[in-house]
Design a protein around this motif. Structure first.
Motif: not given
Ligand code: SF4
Ligand code: SF4
Ligand code: SF4
Ligand SMILES: [Zn+2]
Lengths: 761, 74
Positions: A247-251, A234-245
């Motif tokens: 999450s957008l970068f992970d996406a 499954i493709i997920t976020d990195s689990g390290n996202n603190k800032e809005v950017i």
């Protein structure tokens, strides 16, 4: 000896690599011109912030908005939520405050019209995507996948779209929240509300889809940090996202992984550069006036936004181009120019469109000083010329006149003599071919002065060091010139050389094992001759590009100038940063307009002053552009003249110099060749000849033939005779009238390189 | 030569050009310019007796020069 003057054929196909791929890349990488601006490099989503800010500055917010719509599926969330890591990386923050890029983004989203319609209808992709979870990452991925035209199903716990937006981006204003909700609903996404999100729920559904995404917190596992794929695929976020950017970068990265998987490619490879990095760009801040950010308050007005954007200095490296008119005129920074010149050498058939550029560089190495990283464009241009000569792709026409002139210097006009009545010597004076061509009296007087005041016997060698062949890329011919000068030096028992010209000094010291010094070194030790006339006023020092990075020579010239009585004045680009007069690299032969521009660039603002040089070619070039220019030796020995020598005089000067030195110093009299007819050349004809590179000796050769065989065309309309002769690779035509049997008046001349002959029967 | 009839350029002597040596009026005749292994059939003023070919100044510094320049970068 090889025939260096055999015309090539455009039908020989020869190829030789200029640089290996690795060497090309190494050379190109020295130039940072194409590096992104500091703000751009800091943006995880790679917004070209420099361009974005520029667009806002010129009021084009429509295009600016399109840039934001392109990098983020929910641009209001980006504009309001991003903490703007670019601002602290903005180059301006080093001298004042960085540009408020975030505030400009908000201004653009609030004021630019929304793009009309959805654009072209896109075909749906085959692979189906499912996204689980109401996190910002999940929302953004759903948007990314829908925008990429994957059939997308979005499972959320919420019961309506507005709640999804609210829970992901609580920082949005009510209005923006409404807009992004509408945007979500308008997307081609199948939203399944009120889902029981959790590991087992995902497990039960995931086999129905090709690409499955979920928030990492639903699964309690961090994925691979490059591909973002976890242990169950499954493709997920990195689990390290603190800032809005984050999450957008992970996406964004999740979307790239999805594309790779959908095409059955390794998701780890060929992902390109991802995320923020340090730009290697160089930007000069010396002229930046510090300024502060404009406060955003309730959001910028148009005026405020433009004012803030106008603080941006549009970071770019143009150090070399600021100084080099050649790079400016060819509108290419060295990295691009190198690539194009490299490609030019590789063309087997067809037009070599970069020949002109390659041959118009003066090889002056100014860029190696002005570039913060020392880019060496000269070496590349010289090697490219040599490469094309070797593969028979560079036409003789470009440099032939200069090469023949060099051979003239080292044959007919050549002179190498031990001092009168001596078997040996300590020094040899090597004034250089241009000095003999431009100012023969200066050589006569300076040689006499050296012999009088310098202890030790001094021989004399009039000739060319061979630099011309090197500049033309004629490697074999250059080798022959080196061998020739070496053998002549051996006949003098290899004395120390006193060079009259900085280029000769550099060139000779490169291939000879004897010490080579400049005449300025000697004069600076000996002081000026007693009878030197004292001067006053200002002298603008025009450094020789061959004395670049040679502060000793530069200083000695300034010292001598002061001793002459002048006050020293420095032009714009001086000393190590000086450019070329247009003679170097044979520019004046390959691209006359460029050479003119180079000379005028150096004269900018000082053409009415006395321009003092220490290279005869510089004085000549400056005088041709109408400036007052004198060589330092002309000032020391009182030999300066108004006006400049045309190409025929330059040859004649070398011959008469040789003759008068031979007779005055060595008592050897050489007789001039006497023509058995009288020849007059009109002033207009002389101007045309100089312009068309036709020498008086060419005219004489044509007329000598005519005098014997009377072969010519007679035009009854103009009442002129036109005689012709092919000399080497050129057909010369002379227009003249006859006075009786033994006198001719030349009124014009022209030439061409093509041959002409009768055909058939 | 197979392309005998095809000429790129034609100069008419217009009865005003003489060969000084032969004292003959020059006539239009088939000629060829050649450069860097390329040939261009033309018609030029030629002396019918000795074969002297005349290239007028305008042609030399105009058309001929521009063709030379193009070929030099091939
Ligand atoms: S000055 Fe402009 S181009 Fe340079 S880093 Fe700042 S915003 Fe970017
Ligand atoms: S002309 Fe001089 S400064 Fe300009 S590219 Fe060539 S070597 Fe560099
Ligand atoms: S000075 Fe010129 S060569 Fe050097 S990095 Fe900048 S643009 Fe490139
Ligand atoms: Zn004839």
């Amino acid at each position: 000896m090889k025939d260096h003057f055999k015309e090539r054929s455009t039908r020989t196909y020869r190829q030789k690599q200029l640089f290996t791929k690795a060497e090309l890349e190494e050379r190109e990488s020295v130039c940072v011109h194409e590096q992104p601006a500091f703000c751009t490099a800091a943006c995880p989503l790679k917004l070209d912030a420099r361009e974005f800010v520029r667009l806002v500055g010129i009021g084009d917010i429509k295009t600016a908005r399109a840039m934001l719509e392109r990098i983020a599926p929910f641009p209001y969330i980006l504009a309001s939520g991003c903490h703007s890591p670019c601002v602290s990386k903005c180059r301006l923050s080093e001298v004042s405050e960085g540009i408020s890029i975030g505030a400009l983004e908000r201004y653009v989203m609030a004021n630019a019209p929304a793009p009309a319609g959805k654009g072209l209808l896109k075909f749906k992709k085959k692979k189906k995507a499912a996204v689980f979870g109401g996190s910002l990452f999940a929302l953004a991925v759903a948007g990314e996948m829908a925008n990429k035209s994957y059939p997308t199903t979005f499972y959320v716990a919420e019961s309506e779209a507005a709640d999804i937006i609210r829970s992901c981006a609580s920082f949005l204003s009510d209005g923006d929240m409404e807009t992004e909700t509408k945007r979500l609903l308008a997307m081609d996404i199948d939203i399944i509300y009120n889902s029981q999100l959790g590991a087992s729920f995902i497990d039960s559904l995931k086999d129905k889809f090709d690409l499955v995404f979920a928030s990492s917190e639903l699964l309690g596992e961090k994925p691979d940090q490059i591909t973002l794929i976890n242990s169950s695929g499954i493709i997920t976020d990195s689990g390290n996202n603190k800032e809005v950017i984050d999450s957008l970068f992970d996406a964004r990265r999740a979307g790239i992984t999805a594309d790779r998987l959908a095409q059955s490619l390794d998701p780890k490879s060929s992902r390109g550069d991802e995320g923020p990095f340090e730009s290697r760009l160089y930007t000069d801040l010396s002229e930046v006036i510090p300024s502060s950010q404009i406060a955003e308050n309730e959001g910028y007005t148009k005026e405020e936004a433009i004012a803030e954007a106008s603080r941006c200095i549009q970071c770019a490296c143009t150090e070399c181009m600021k100084a080099c008119i050649y790079l400016r005129e060819f509108k290419r920074h060295p990295r691009l120019l190198t690539r194009e010149i490299y490609n030019n050498t590789g063309i087997i058939m067809g037009d070599h469109t970069l020949n002109r550029a390659m041959n118009s560089c003066s090889l002056c190495k100014q860029c190696s000083v002005t570039c913060p990283f020392g880019y060496d464009m000269a070496d590349i241009c010289q090697k490219a010329r040599a490469n094309m000569v070797d593969t028979d792709k560079l036409s003789l026409a470009v440099h032939e006149f200069a090469l023949l002139d060099m051979l003239f210097s080292n044959s007919e006009a050549f002179l190498s003599m031990l001092p009168p009545d001596k078997e040996n010597c300590e020094y040899v004076f090597f004034p250089g071919c241009q000095a003999g061509a431009v100012s023969p009296e200066t050589i006569i007087k300076s040689y006499a002065d050296l012999r009088e005041r310098l202890t030790g016997d001094i021989a004399l060698m009039l000739g060319c060091c061979g630099a011309i062949a090197h500049w033309a890329g004629r490697t074999e011919l250059y080798d022959e010139m080196k061998d020739f000068i070496k053998s002549e030096m051996a006949k003098l028992n290899n004395p120390k050389i006193i060079a009259g010209c900085p280029t000769c000094r550099n060139t000779l010291s490169e291939y000879l094992d004897v010490p080579v010094i400049g005449i300025w070194d000697i004069l600076s030790d000996l002081g000026l001759p007693e009878n030197t006339e004292k001067a006053s006023g200002k002298a603008v020092i025009q450094d020789a590009c061959a004395a670049r990075c040679d502060s000793e020579t530069q200083d000695k010239i300034r010292d001598l100038t002061k001793k002459l009585g002048y006050t020293v004045s420095e032009p714009q680009n001086t000393k190590d940063r000086c450019s070329c007069c247009g003679y170097g690299g044979l520019v004046s032969y390959a691209n006359r307009d460029m050479a003119k521009d180079m000379a005028n660039d150096r004269l900018k603002g000082v053409s009415d002053e006395l321009n003092l040089t220490y290279c005869m070619a510089c004085s000549d070039r400056f005088k041709r552009e109408g400036a007052d220019s004198k060589h330092i030796l002309e000032l020391i020995y009182g030999t300066a003249k108004d006006g400049f020598a045309d190409i025929s005089e330059k040859r004649k000067n070398r011959l008469t110099l040789k003759q008068s030195l031979l007779s005055d110093v060595w008592g050897i009299n050489v007789l001039d060749e006497v023509l058995d007819f009288e020849l007059k050349i009109s002033d207009e004809a002389r101007i045309i000849m100089d312009d068309r590179m036709i020498l008086e000796s060419d005219i004489i050769a044509v007329m000598k033939d005519y005098h014997i065989n009377k072969e010519a065309v007679y035009d009854v309309k103009t009442e002129l005779s036109i005689a012709t002769k092919r000399i080497g690779n050129v057909s010369f035509w002379v227009k003249f009238t006859s006075e009786g049997e033994n006198a001719y008046n030349v009124v014009g001349a022209y030439s061409h390189r093509m041959t002409i002959s009768k055909r058939g029967r | 030569m197979s392309d005998d009839k095809k000429t790129y350029y034609s100069i008419d002597p217009e009865d005003k050009l003489y060969c000084s040596k032969c004292n003959e009026l020059m006539v239009k005749a088939d000629c060829a310019f050649a450069y860097l292994d390329n040939e261009f059939p033309v018609e030029m003023p030629v002396c019918p007796v000795c074969g002297l070919v005349y290239v007028p100044e305008d042609l030399a510094i105009g058309k001929v020069l521009s063709v030379e320049k193009v070929l030099e970068d091939k």
